[in-house]
Write a protein that holds these residues in place. Structure first.
Motif, mmCIF file in Angstrom:
data_model
loop_
_atom_site.group_PDB
_atom_site.id
_atom_site.type_symbol
_atom_site.label_atom_id
_atom_site.label_comp_id
_atom_site.label_asym_id
_atom_site.label_seq_id
_atom_site.Cartn_x
_atom_site.Cartn_y
_atom_site.Cartn_z
ATOM 1 N N GLN A 108 -17.910 2.534 9.664
ATOM 2 C CA GLN A 108 -17.651 1.765 8.450
ATOM 3 C C GLN A 108 -16.256 1.142 8.430
ATOM 4 O O GLN A 108 -15.972 0.299 7.583
ATOM 5 N N ALA A 109 -15.380 1.572 9.328
ATOM 6 C CA ALA A 109 -14.021 1.023 9.383
ATOM 7 C C ALA A 109 -14.044 -0.242 10.237
ATOM 8 O O ALA A 109 -13.635 -0.248 11.403
ATOM 9 N N THR A 110 -14.517 -1.319 9.671
ATOM 10 C CA THR A 110 -14.687 -2.555 10.423
ATOM 11 C C THR A 110 -13.368 -3.319 10.528
ATOM 12 O O THR A 110 -12.515 -3.253 9.644
ATOM 13 N N GLY A 111 -13.207 -4.025 11.624
ATOM 14 C CA GLY A 111 -12.057 -4.899 11.797
ATOM 15 C C GLY A 111 -10.800 -4.239 12.309
ATOM 16 O O GLY A 111 -9.740 -4.874 12.357
ATOM 17 N N VAL A 112 -10.856 -2.972 12.719
ATOM 18 C CA VAL A 112 -9.663 -2.278 13.216
ATOM 19 C C VAL A 112 -9.282 -2.846 14.583
ATOM 20 O O VAL A 112 -10.063 -2.804 15.532
ATOM 21 N N ASN A 113 -8.079 -3.392 14.694
ATOM 22 C CA ASN A 113 -7.647 -3.953 15.986
ATOM 23 C C ASN A 113 -6.141 -3.855 16.195
ATOM 24 O O ASN A 113 -5.588 -4.584 17.007
ATOM 25 N N ARG A 114 -5.459 -2.957 15.445
ATOM 26 C CA ARG A 114 -4.004 -2.865 15.606
ATOM 27 C C ARG A 114 -3.540 -1.429 15.413
ATOM 28 O O ARG A 114 -3.974 -0.745 14.491
ATOM 29 N N ALA A 115 -2.654 -0.988 16.305
ATOM 30 C CA ALA A 115 -2.018 0.325 16.189
ATOM 31 C C ALA A 115 -0.516 0.148 16.369
ATOM 32 O O ALA A 115 -0.063 -0.771 17.058
ATOM 33 N N THR A 116 0.260 1.045 15.748
ATOM 34 C CA THR A 116 1.716 0.901 15.736
ATOM 35 C C THR A 116 2.375 2.264 15.887
ATOM 36 O O THR A 116 1.854 3.268 15.405
ATOM 37 N N VAL A 117 3.508 2.265 16.552
ATOM 38 C CA VAL A 117 4.383 3.444 16.614
ATOM 39 C C VAL A 117 5.664 3.092 15.860
ATOM 40 O O VAL A 117 6.249 2.034 16.088
ATOM 41 N N TRP A 118 6.085 3.978 14.955
ATOM 42 C CA TRP A 118 7.218 3.722 14.074
ATOM 43 C C TRP A 118 8.309 4.756 14.266
ATOM 44 O O TRP A 118 8.029 5.922 14.531
ATOM 45 N N SER A 119 9.552 4.346 14.051
ATOM 46 C CA SER A 119 10.651 5.300 13.937
ATOM 47 C C SER A 119 10.621 5.918 12.549
ATOM 48 O O SER A 119 9.866 5.478 11.669
ATOM 49 N N SER A 120 11.458 6.917 12.305
ATOM 50 C CA SER A 120 11.469 7.587 11.006
ATOM 51 C C SER A 120 11.954 6.679 9.887
ATOM 52 O O SER A 120 11.700 6.937 8.716
ATOM 53 N N ALA B 186 2.690 7.510 14.205
ATOM 54 C CA ALA B 186 1.709 6.688 14.915
ATOM 55 C C ALA B 186 0.607 6.340 13.922
ATOM 56 O O ALA B 186 0.146 7.212 13.179
ATOM 57 N N SER B 187 0.191 5.063 13.892
ATOM 58 C CA SER B 187 -0.770 4.655 12.872
ATOM 59 C C SER B 187 -1.675 3.544 13.377
ATOM 60 O O SER B 187 -1.404 2.913 14.396
ATOM 61 N N TYR B 188 -2.752 3.312 12.605
ATOM 62 C CA TYR B 188 -3.605 2.142 12.835
ATOM 63 C C TYR B 188 -3.904 1.507 11.482
ATOM 64 O O TYR B 188 -3.794 2.152 10.435
ATOM 65 N N PHE B 189 -4.283 0.248 11.513
ATOM 66 C CA PHE B 189 -4.547 -0.506 10.293
ATOM 67 C C PHE B 189 -6.043 -0.712 10.123
ATOM 68 O O PHE B 189 -6.707 -1.239 11.014
ATOM 69 N N ALA B 190 -6.579 -0.252 8.968
ATOM 70 C CA ALA B 190 -7.990 -0.439 8.643
ATOM 71 C C ALA B 190 -8.089 -1.508 7.561
ATOM 72 O O ALA B 190 -7.905 -1.219 6.374
ATOM 73 N N PRO B 191 -8.362 -2.749 7.922
ATOM 74 C CA PRO B 191 -8.304 -3.841 6.939
ATOM 75 C C PRO B 191 -9.361 -3.770 5.851
ATOM 76 O O PRO B 191 -9.211 -4.400 4.809
ATOM 77 N N LYS B 192 -10.427 -2.989 6.073
ATOM 78 C CA LYS B 192 -11.483 -2.882 5.073
ATOM 79 C C LYS B 192 -11.796 -1.432 4.726
ATOM 80 O O LYS B 192 -12.878 -1.116 4.225
#
Length: 580
Positions: A95-107, A144-150
């Motif tokens: 159901q998590a459609t459109g996921v195409n980006r992941a990111t690593v972040w500093s604090s 570490a994260s990913y973006f779920a646009p929907k």
């Protein structure tokens, strides 16, 4: 530059940790300068077998959350050894459609690596390798994260409720983090210790010692210390007054400094310290003092007209889910939501269980049950960076004085036993399908709202608002879950209808005051409401709200102890009592 992603051959999570194809083309933000943080370096150190935080067979208890709005989902972690992060993993829901980006972040929220990849609806763990490993430093915190646009993301609630060390990583209580925003961003909010099933592939260096002096951890995937998912978790929904909401409890770290509250909140600064025109934030009020505004609310930091002693803020490192009384947060920056789940059996601001003063809270302050608290909040700025589920301050046994509340939903909301005095509530984040108020409740008993400057409709940001999103009222009560009774609304400034254009009028307050008389509601009547000496700004509509200054106080001829006295527009014209 963000390049396209070439998917590696399908592998199990275990096999990909041991033999990850690093040549896949992905994008990494920045250059060599962002590959090493805080002086850390993998250098020529010998790498050991790749590790991750969670077991390879970890599966969600909620396959797809009911959320269908854009959200960034991640995990906050601290490696115990320096090394190289070679991939981000996440659990893909159908159901998590459109996921195409992941990111690593500093604090601090700096994106140190970001990758894009093809969309899929195939369910299960997905590994997104980096073409250039990112070097991490022992003892430093990353996300570490990913973006779920929907939306539609998988979860395990109550899975990351306590601080723990797993597989060579330190995970704080509430390590699962999220951020609601149209295009995602650095996630910092937490909910019920939820695990959003995000992981990493990490190769620690054998020559890099942890800051705590601990040895290299090389667990097998069958010994990873992670709580097993439950099958009875409920979906993440906006809590109602009758729901029970808990988040990342922390029982191992508490601050025990006794609170020393003032016997009563200080009065507004005199007219000599007012800043700006009369009837503006910080400007002169009609009674010889100043309205709450930038110089006399929030933490004191030396603004013109501020008679309070400036404070220097330092990072807060104590618990943000508070389960023991005696916690004092003073002169701190708190980078996430504070949840109070402790009470001392009293109902007075003079005997607080939790005290928050002279601080900046980048989240909400939430105390749900009448048995929690009292929570005393004074001289503090509350500013969620995204649009959270909860109100900015609420909901029971809460006392707020000289608070600058903005962003998020803005509202100071009360179910029972609250006082809000000398606060500035403004600049909310328009989004979702929310119906906004600066003060209010959906079933309220014993709430004093005194000398506040409150606006609704002067949006500070927008976050993908639905067609029904907008202000219901500046001060609004609705008998959805309990009676509306024993409320005092005194000497407040109420303003709305900032945008009366065809595009904005429907997002402004219908009325600046909704006292709470609503035939058809489960609790339709009001009782013992005292509404006195309030000032209603005319605004763009000429009558404060789109339809008028106030809705009905009570049924015609049935006052129920309600009082309406000396309420006026800002030009002095008296506003008559409205009954239905």
């Amino acid at each position: 530059m963000i390049q396209n992603y070439a998917p590696p051959p399908t592998k199990s999570r275990s096999s990909r940790r041991l033999a990850l194809p690093l040549a896949a083309a992905v994008g990494v933000l920045g250059f060599a300068a962002v590959q090493t943080l805080s002086g850390g370096s993998a250098g020529a150190a010998t790498a050991v077998a790749p590790i991750g935080m969670f077991p390879d067979n970890l599966a969600p208890s909620i396959v797809a959350d009911t959320d269908r709005v854009p959200v960034e989902l991640g995990v906050k972690f601290t490696p115990r050894q320096s090394g190289a992060l070679t991939a981000v993993q996440y659990y893909q829901s159908a159901q998590a459609t459109g996921v195409n980006r992941a990111t690593v972040w500093s604090s601090t929220g700096k994106a140190i690596a970001q990758v894009t990849f093809p969309v899929t609806t195939k369910t299960g763990w997905r590994t997104i390798p980096l073409s250039t490993p990112v070097k991490l430093t022992a003892g430093q915190t990353y996300v570490a994260s990913y973006f779920a646009p929907k939306g539609g993301y998988p979860t395990i609630e109550n899975n990351l409720t306590t601080t723990k060390t797993v597989a060579g990583f330190q995970l704080p209580a509430g390590a699962g983090v999220y951020r609601y925003a149209p295009t995602g961003g650095f996630p910092i909010s937490t909910y019920k210790g939820t695990n959003y099933l995000v992981d990493v592939v990490y190769s620690p260096s054998t020559t890099s010692a942890a800051t705590t002096g601990t040895s290299t951890v090389r667990p097998s995937t069958t010994t990873t210390a992670t709580a097993k998912p439950t099958t009875t978790s409920t979906t993440t929904v906006q809590p109602t007054a009758s729901s029970t909401t808990t988040v990342k409890p922390t029982t191992t770290t508490t601050t025990t400094t006794a609170a020393k509250p003032t016997a009563s909140p200080t009065t507004p600064v005199g007219a000599a310290q007012c800043v700006g025109a009369a009837n503006t934030p910080g400007g002169a009020d009609p009674w010889g003092g100043c309205w709450p505004g930038p110089q006399n609310t929030g933490y004191p930091h030396g603004l013109p007209g501020d008679t309070r002693k400036p404070v220097t803020l330092t990072a807060y490192t104590g618990p943000t889910t508070i389960r023991n009384c005696g916690v004092v947060i003073d002169s701190k920056v708190v980078n996430e939501t504070i949840i109070i789940e402790a009470g001392n059996g009293t109902k007075s601001k003079a005997t607080p269980c939790v005290t928050i003063r002279n601080s900046l809270v980048k989240g909400v302050i939430y105390s749900e049950k009448s048995t929690y608290g009292p929570t005393l909040i004074e001289d503090t700025e509350v500013a969620p960076p995204e649009l959270p589920w909860w109100e900015n301050i609420g909901r029971a046994n809460v006392f707020a004085y000289r608070v600058n509340s903005h962003g998020g939903q803005g509202v100071i909301k009360c179910d029972t036993n609250c006082e809000a005095k000398d606060n500035w509530v403004h600049g909310m984040n328009l989004g979702g399908q929310y119906h906004y108020n600066a003060f209010g409740g959906n079933g309220t008993d014993n709430f004093r709202i005194d000398h506040n400057y409150a606006t609704c409709g002067d949006w500070s940001a927008t976050s993908n608002p639905g067609g029904d999103a907008g202000c219901s009222a500046v001060i609004g009560f609705y008998g959805d879950f309990g009676p509306i009774q024993n409320i005092t609304i005194n000497r407040n400034y109420l303003a709305s209808t900032f945008d009366v254009s065809s595009a904005g009028i429907n997002r402004q307050a219908g009325y600046c005051l909704n006292p709470g008389h609503y035939p058809g509601k489960p609790y339709p009547d009001t009782r013992n409401l005292t509404v006195t000496d309030n000032v209603f700004a005319r605004g763009g509509s000429g009558k404060c709200g789109v339809f008028g200054p106030t809705n009905s106080l009570n049924k015609v001829g049935v006052p129920n102890g309600n009082v309406w006295t000396n309420n006026t527009y800002n030009d002095g014209q008296v506003i008559s009592r409205v009954e239905q």
